[in-house]
Design a protein around this motif. Structure first.
Motif, PDB file in Angstrom:
ATOM      1  N   GLU A   1       0.835  -1.203   0.000  1.00 12.31           N
ATOM      2  CA  GLU A   1       0.000   0.000   0.000  1.00 12.31           C
ATOM      3  C   GLU A   1       0.866   1.248   0.000  1.00 12.31           C
ATOM      4  O   GLU A   1       1.801   1.381   0.784  1.00 12.31           O
ATOM      5  CB  GLU A   1      -0.918   0.026   1.221  1.00 12.31           C
ATOM      6  CG  GLU A   1      -1.882   1.179   1.117  1.00 12.31           C
ATOM      7  CD  GLU A   1      -2.950   1.163   2.194  1.00 12.31           C
ATOM      8  OE1 GLU A   1      -2.915   0.287   3.062  1.00 12.31           O
ATOM      9  OE2 GLU A   1      -3.808   2.053   2.134  1.00 12.31           O
TER      10      GLU A   1
ATOM     11  N   PRO B   1     -16.341   5.515   5.342  1.00 11.57           N
ATOM     12  CA  PRO B   1     -15.843   5.543   3.962  1.00 11.57           C
ATOM     13  C   PRO B   1     -16.854   5.026   2.932  1.00 11.57           C
ATOM     14  O   PRO B   1     -16.701   5.307   1.746  1.00 11.57           O
ATOM     15  CB  PRO B   1     -14.594   4.653   4.006  1.00 11.57           C
ATOM     16  CG  PRO B   1     -14.664   3.917   5.292  1.00 11.57           C
ATOM     17  CD  PRO B   1     -15.489   4.720   6.223  1.00 11.57           C
ATOM     18  N   ASP B   2     -17.890   4.319   3.378  1.00 16.45           N
ATOM     19  CA  ASP B   2     -18.914   3.870   2.431  1.00 16.45           C
ATOM     20  C   ASP B   2     -19.950   4.942   2.141  1.00 16.45           C
ATOM     21  O   ASP B   2     -20.745   4.804   1.218  1.00 16.45           O
ATOM     22  CB  ASP B   2     -19.654   2.636   2.989  1.00 16.45           C
ATOM     23  CG  ASP B   2     -18.715   1.477   3.208  1.00 16.45           C
ATOM     24  OD1 ASP B   2     -17.693   1.435   2.500  1.00 16.45           O
ATOM     25  OD2 ASP B   2     -18.990   0.640   4.082  1.00 16.45           O
TER      26      ASP B   2
ATOM     27  N   SER C   1     -11.973   6.328  10.239  1.00 12.68           N
ATOM     28  CA  SER C   1     -10.761   5.986   9.495  1.00 12.68           C
ATOM     29  C   SER C   1     -11.108   5.664   8.049  1.00 12.68           C
ATOM     30  O   SER C   1     -12.208   5.204   7.752  1.00 12.68           O
ATOM     31  CB  SER C   1     -10.055   4.793  10.135  1.00 12.68           C
ATOM     32  OG  SER C   1     -10.715   3.599   9.818  1.00 12.68           O
ATOM     33  N   PRO C   2     -10.160   5.898   7.128  1.00 20.21           N
ATOM     34  CA  PRO C   2     -10.456   5.687   5.703  1.00 20.21           C
ATOM     35  C   PRO C   2     -10.741   4.219   5.366  1.00 20.21           C
ATOM     36  O   PRO C   2     -11.351   3.936   4.337  1.00 20.21           O
ATOM     37  CB  PRO C   2      -9.194   6.184   4.991  1.00 20.21           C
ATOM     38  CG  PRO C   2      -8.147   6.265   6.029  1.00 20.21           C
ATOM     39  CD  PRO C   2      -8.835   6.484   7.333  1.00 20.21           C
ATOM     40  N   LYS C   3     -10.300   3.291   6.210  1.00 25.85           N
ATOM     41  CA  LYS C   3     -10.621   1.880   5.967  1.00 25.85           C
ATOM     42  C   LYS C   3     -11.921   1.494   6.664  1.00 25.85           C
ATOM     43  O   LYS C   3     -12.400   0.372   6.487  1.00 25.85           O
ATOM     44  CB  LYS C   3      -9.487   0.989   6.456  1.00 25.85           C
ATOM     45  CG  LYS C   3      -8.208   1.193   5.680  1.00 25.85           C
ATOM     46  CD  LYS C   3      -7.363  -0.071   5.659  1.00 25.85           C
ATOM     47  CE  LYS C   3      -6.296   0.016   4.590  1.00 25.85           C
ATOM     48  NZ  LYS C   3      -5.340   1.103   4.818  1.00 25.85           N
TER      49      LYS C   3
ATOM     50  N   ASP D   1     -12.442   0.916   9.787  1.00 25.00           N
ATOM     51  CA  ASP D   1     -12.335  -0.019  10.906  1.00 25.00           C
ATOM     52  C   ASP D   1     -12.285   0.647  12.278  1.00 25.00           C
ATOM     53  O   ASP D   1     -12.582   0.003  13.279  1.00 25.00           O
ATOM     54  CB  ASP D   1     -11.104  -0.920  10.721  1.00 25.00           C
ATOM     55  CG  ASP D   1      -9.824  -0.110  10.535  1.00 25.00           C
ATOM     56  OD1 ASP D   1      -9.926   1.081  10.188  1.00 25.00           O
ATOM     57  OD2 ASP D   1      -8.744  -0.674  10.739  1.00 25.00           O
TER      58      ASP D   1
ATOM     59  N   TRP E   1      -7.323  11.385   9.999  1.00 18.30           N
ATOM     60  CA  TRP E   1      -6.526  10.270   9.483  1.00 18.30           C
ATOM     61  C   TRP E   1      -5.781  10.653   8.212  1.00 18.30           C
ATOM     62  O   TRP E   1      -6.243  11.475   7.429  1.00 18.30           O
ATOM     63  CB  TRP E   1      -7.436   9.089   9.167  1.00 18.30           C
ATOM     64  CG  TRP E   1      -8.166   8.537  10.347  1.00 18.30           C
ATOM     65  CD1 TRP E   1      -9.342   8.996  10.860  1.00 18.30           C
ATOM     66  CD2 TRP E   1      -7.774   7.439  11.174  1.00 18.30           C
ATOM     67  NE1 TRP E   1      -9.709   8.244  11.950  1.00 18.30           N
ATOM     68  CE2 TRP E   1      -8.761   7.281  12.157  1.00 18.30           C
ATOM     69  CE3 TRP E   1      -6.674   6.569  11.168  1.00 18.30           C
ATOM     70  CZ2 TRP E   1      -8.694   6.288  13.122  1.00 18.30           C
ATOM     71  CZ3 TRP E   1      -6.610   5.588  12.136  1.00 18.30           C
ATOM     72  CH2 TRP E   1      -7.607   5.454  13.107  1.00 18.30           C
TER      73      TRP E   1
ATOM     74  N   ASP F   1      -4.258   6.763   3.960  1.00 16.34           N
ATOM     75  CA  ASP F   1      -4.061   5.317   4.028  1.00 16.34           C
ATOM     76  C   ASP F   1      -4.385   4.759   5.407  1.00 16.34           C
ATOM     77  O   ASP F   1      -4.270   3.553   5.631  1.00 16.34           O
ATOM     78  CB  ASP F   1      -2.625   4.954   3.643  1.00 16.34           C
ATOM     79  CG  ASP F   1      -1.608   5.693   4.503  1.00 16.34           C
ATOM     80  OD1 ASP F   1      -2.034   6.491   5.360  1.00 16.34           O
ATOM     81  OD2 ASP F   1      -0.405   5.469   4.330  1.00 16.34           O
ATOM     82  N   GLY F   2      -4.752   5.626   6.348  1.00  7.41           N
ATOM     83  CA  GLY F   2      -5.107   5.158   7.689  1.00  7.41           C
ATOM     84  C   GLY F   2      -3.913   4.795   8.551  1.00  7.41           C
ATOM     85  O   GLY F   2      -4.083   4.295   9.655  1.00  7.41           O
ATOM     86  N   ARG F   3      -2.692   5.059   8.071  1.00  7.97           N
ATOM     87  CA  ARG F   3      -1.510   4.697   8.852  1.00  7.97           C
ATOM     88  C   ARG F   3      -1.241   5.697   9.981  1.00  7.97           C
ATOM     89  O   ARG F   3      -0.666   5.342  11.003  1.00  7.97           O
ATOM     90  CB  ARG F   3      -0.272   4.678   7.959  1.00  7.97           C
ATOM     91  CG  ARG F   3      -0.084   3.431   7.140  1.00  7.97           C
ATOM     92  CD  ARG F   3       1.282   3.507   6.453  1.00  7.97           C
ATOM     93  NE  ARG F   3       1.573   2.296   5.739  1.00  7.97           N
ATOM     94  CZ  ARG F   3       1.479   2.188   4.411  1.00  7.97           C
ATOM     95  NH1 ARG F   3       1.096   3.208   3.686  1.00  7.97           N
ATOM     96  NH2 ARG F   3       1.757   1.040   3.820  1.00  7.97           N
TER      97      ARG F   3
ATOM     98  N   ALA G   1      -1.996  -4.426   7.710  1.00  2.00           N
ATOM     99  CA  ALA G   1      -3.107  -4.133   8.610  1.00  2.00           C
ATOM    100  C   ALA G   1      -3.800  -5.422   9.056  1.00  2.00           C
ATOM    101  O   ALA G   1      -4.600  -5.406   9.980  1.00  2.00           O
ATOM    102  CB  ALA G   1      -4.101  -3.213   7.926  1.00  2.00           C
TER     103      ALA G   1
END
Lengths: 432, 281, 187
Positions: free
Chosen positions: A163, A298-299, A341-343, A345, A384, A387-389, B212
């Protein structure tokens, strides 16, 4: 005949699993080292030396890679002869030397000039399997050294983790260094700060459009807290929402077609969806309490927000379609500024305890709450990286407010905004 | 092809009477039942051999029947050797700190295994002694400079160590010789499994920021020859996380040589996961 | 099996196309709505005639009333006192109500005066939440004044959240000072 075939298959499986259970097994449930030893060699001139280029490149790259938390940098003092050799293919690298130094990856590169252009050749090698992990050539203007270092740092993360890194994106924030609160833009490492507005009023709470190079923010320029939109490169600016009362906390939906925000035109703060032309699309909340600080999942189906409908300010989640509201946080007495968060989670938020805010994350179902920041100072407005890192936030300590960055698990925190003013309300751009 | 099989099937049916098909079904069900029973709790389960985790000192010899002792001990007497006069003032503190330092979480201090396959005890002891002497001299020097601070630190360290030690699998005796805690043999050394485990773990570098995916797991079968060289390895199960599997390949490639012979050569299955690491975080 | 997966893939592909297609649709450009600030018309004072003067009791009364109004306006400008709130509260305290009763008297005495009520918060708490809270404070203040007989169309509100503290210190006293509603005479 399927029957017989299945039978044979089942028997084969049974036999195979029985066979594996019998042999000696060792379980290793943590690595010996939680970092990858990486050697970053100085950039070498291919033809024509220019002072400072290798140093600036190295400094930017090292800072990015250090922030990633992935690496343990091999001491350059221990480098052997291969570090001084320009090797742009894996067959030329003396991997034995690097292995001797304990490096698992080595980064090499060189630069040359072609008229006004500068050409960078950059390589990352795997020392153990002796292969090229990623190789890039950058052709750019001479002043773009930092940009190239960030871009290659992104590539290094891509090659190792699958990623892309976020180092080429930007951070918007509010600063009072001109005397009034205005909107600024800077690199992820705090460099190249650029003032975007000259409202000479109060500018607040920016958010990036997910795709276009465009920002929304609230400003008191015309006497009322209205929502503005600004194109970053053309500088074109317009008022997007100018309802009576508050037009605050604007957040683009993930598809960029709507904006969630707080309006108080009904004499009470409620969440609304408006179009990018400013037209009212939908009223989301209907409660006498305060409803502010929307943050999209994000959805684009749900929005986390802050409400005091149960007494103290807490984070709630509303379904954009059914308008059903569920409560997310129960701990603490004052939870605010959620950031999904962009993912999808985790949800970051800040909690007031005593006199100071700290940053926490929680699963969207309310489980597994974790405190990320400790220590003195008040930490607010988490946002965030794309990439959510990483998370950025504002830290108010010793009467000075600055933008800080940390990894999503709370480690590696460092200041990024330069001294010289109070900096708050960071927002991280998408990938440009 | 198909038709001939059909014919044979019909033939079988005719020879084995109408009950044949049902018999096969019952047989299949019984076979399926067996693994289910095995997986279930009431069935006495042997489980994979998971020896308790010890920190193994990688300079120790691999033996078939290790004696009772400590796998992290060094092959020399841990007690001050017969020349304590080197120390200027036999202050009581440094004595406390010979080797029972807590097993360090990382095996960084453990360098490569000694190249000599059979460490001649006398030679290594002399080496060890001279090393201790040199250390003692340096220590004495340092001590004079910052005695107070050092002592405080050490006390705190020892306290922490004692606490940690108490919670871990305790060695039978504090100054036990090299061996395995559950060792029943008579040879000074450590078990092959403990040694290999330690070596691979020391060579395994993986950052939690690489992926992740919360807990990837992979299984690798490894074959070491009796002279301690890796002959062959294969992934039985990959984790599916590229970065994780790559880190394992690197760890295995770096553990190609044990540096000493093995008493026997049975294949070893290594399960890699991050359970312990994630607990710590 | 294969048929299924190909069909699924195809569907995904079509969906992606659809989404991509939609995303590219140009978003309608928003017209810049710029309101021209109204130019305030400043009333010229009528110049007094220097001819003979008729004794007109009504005019004298008017002049006296004007004088009184001007005095009331001045009094209002000077006398409208700010009120304070408890932490994370927009309910009026008894002290605040007393002050507002006095403010209402001043406002009723100066019926031409229009007032903007500003809601403010201390720096603790989220900025957005405080903007909303500041507005609640301003609104609660306005509603109380209306209940005391001040005409609602003379009152307007704005919230500045925690953006304009009176005292930037990080002490309980400073915070208490900053949690307030203020009155700005706009006419």
């Amino acid at each position: 005949m399927n029957f017989l075939r299945t039978l044979a298959f089942v028997l084969f499986l049974a036999f195979f699993s029985a066979a594996t259970v019998g042999s000696v097994e060792i379980e290793i449930s943590s690595p010996g080292e939680q970092t990858i030893p990486l050697a970053i060699t100085p950039l070498l001139p291919i033809d024509g030396v220019k002072q400072g280029i290798a140093e600036e490149f190295q400094q930017v790259l090292e800072n990015d890679l250090d922030l990633s938390g992935l690496f343990d940098l091999v001491d350059p003092a221990s480098f052997l002869s291969d570090a001084k050799k320009l090797t742009l293919s894996s067959t030329e690298v003396d991997f034995t030397q690097w292995r001797l130094l304990g490096a698992e990856a080595v980064l090499k590169g060189g630069y040359r000039f072609e008229g006004e252009k500068m050409i960078f050749e950059l390589r990352l090698y795997d020392v153990i399997s002796r292969r090229l992990l990623t190789g890039r050539r950058y052709i750019a203007k001479k002043e773009d050294v930092r940009r190239i270092a960030h871009a290659f740092a992104d590539q290094v993360l891509l090659s190792l983790t699958g990623e892309l890194g976020p180092f080429s994106s930007r951070i918007a924030y509010i600063s009072n260094r001109s005397g009034q609160k205005e909107l600024y833009l800077m690199d992820v490492d705090g460099n190249k700060p650029l003032r975007l507005t000259a409202h000479r009023s109060i500018v607040l709470n920016p958010d990036f459009a997910p795709k276009r190079k465009e920002l929304i923010f609230t400003s008191y320029k015309e006497g009322n807290p209205d929502l503005y939109r600004k194109e970053i490169y053309t500088g074109r600016e317009s008022r997007l929402s100018l309802q009576e009362g508050l037009n605050i906390g604007g957040r683009y939906s993930p598809d960029g077609r709507e904006v969630a925000l707080t309006l108080s035109k009904d004499k009470n703060s409620e969440l609304y969806l408006i179009g990018t032309d400013g037209s009212l699309h939908k009223r989301l909340t209907k409660h006498f309490g305060i409803d502010v600080d929307p943050s999209w999942d994000p959805d684009g189906n749900r929005i986390a927000f802050v409400s005091d409908r149960r007494g103290n300010p807490h984070v709630f989640i509303i379904d954009v379609h059914t308008l059903e509201v569920t409560r997310l946080t129960y701990e603490g007495k004052y939870n605010a500024t959620p950031a999904w968060s962009p993912k999808g989670d985790r949800i970051a938020f800040s909690r007031l305890e005593g006199r100071e805010f700290n940053i926490f994350t929680i699963n969207p179902d309310g489980s597994d709450e974790r405190q990320l920041t400790f220590g003195p100072g008040s930490k607010e407005h988490p946002r965030w990286s794309p990439d959510g890192r990483f998370l950025i936030y504002s830290l108010d300590r010793d009467g000075n407010k600055a933008i800080w960055i940390m990894r999503a698990d709370g480690t590696g925190a460092r200041r990024i905004s330069a001294p010289g003013g109070d900096d708050t309300h960071p927002a991280w751009s998408g990938r440009w | 092809m198909e038709s001939s099989r059909k014919q044979r099937w019909k033939q079988l049916q005719s020879t084995f009477e109408p009950g044949f098909r049902r018999m096969l079904v019952v047989s299949l069900l019984l076979h399926l039942l067996l693994p289910i029973l095995y997986q279930a709790d009431w069935f006495p389960k042997k489980g994979p051999v998971k020896p308790p985790v010890y920190r193994v000192n990688l300079v120790n010899k691999i033996v078939k029947n290790p004696q009772a002792g400590r796998p992290e001990a060094v092959a020399t007497k841990p007690k001050p050797s017969p020349k304590p006069q080197v120390k200027p003032k036999p202050s009581p503190k440094p004595q406390v700190k010979p080797k029972p330092i807590p097993p360090k979480p990382t095996a960084k201090h453990v360098v490569k295994p000694e190249p000599t396959p059979e460490p001649a005890p006398i030679v290594s002891q002399v080496q060890e002694d001279t090393r201790l002497d040199a250390l003692a001299a340096i220590k004495a020097k340092l001590k004079k400079q910052k005695e107070e601070q050092d002592r405080k630190d050490r006390i705190a360290q020892l306290k922490a160590a004692a606490e940690k030690e108490a919670t871990q699998v305790a060695s039978p005796i504090a100054d036990a010789p090299v061996g395995m805690p559950e060792g029943k043999g008579d040879e000074a050394g450590v078990s092959a499994i403990a040694f290999i485990r330690e070596l691979i773990q020391a060579n395994w570098k993986y950052s939690p920021y690489l992926s992740a995916v919360s807990n990837p797991e992979a299984k690798v079968r490894m074959f070491y020859s009796t002279d301690g060289e890796l002959q062959h390895y294969e992934f039985i199960e990959k984790s599916g996380v590229q970065a994780f599997d790559d880190s394992l390949t690197r760890a295995i490639l770096q553990s190609k040589s044990l540096g000493q012979p093995l008493p026997d050569n049975e294949p070893i299955i290594v399960i890699f996961n991050l359970k312990e690491m994630l607990d710590l975080r | 099996m294969q048929n299924w997966s190909t069909r699924l893939l195809l569907m995904l592909f079509v969906l992606t196309l659809l989404v991509a297609g939609c995303a590219k649709k140009p978003v309608a450009e928003e017209a810049v709505v710029e309101e021209k600030a109204e130019v305030a018309v400043v009333e010229e004072q009528p110049t007094a005639a220097i001819v003979e003067e008729q004794v007109d009791e009504a005019a004298a009364a008017r002049a006296a009333a004007e004088e009184a109004a001007r005095a009331a306006e001045a009094a209002a400008r000077a006398g409208l006192a700010r009120i304070h709130f408890d932490f994370d509260q927009y309910l009026l305290t008894d002290t605040a109500k007393n002050i507002l009763e006095n403010n209402a008297k001043l406002l009723k005495a100066a019926p031409v005066v229009k007032v903007k009520i500003e809601g403010h918060c201390d720096e603790r708490g989220s900025d957005e939440y405080n903007l909303a809270l500041g507005e609640k404070r301003a609104l609660a203040t306005m509603n109380y004044l209306v209940s005391l007989g001040v005409s609602a169309d003379r009152l307007s509100i704005i919230s500045y959240g925690e953006e304009m503290p009176l005292d930037p210190a990080k002490t309980e006293e400073a915070w208490a000072k900053n949690r307030r509603a203020e009155f700005r005479v706009v006419l």
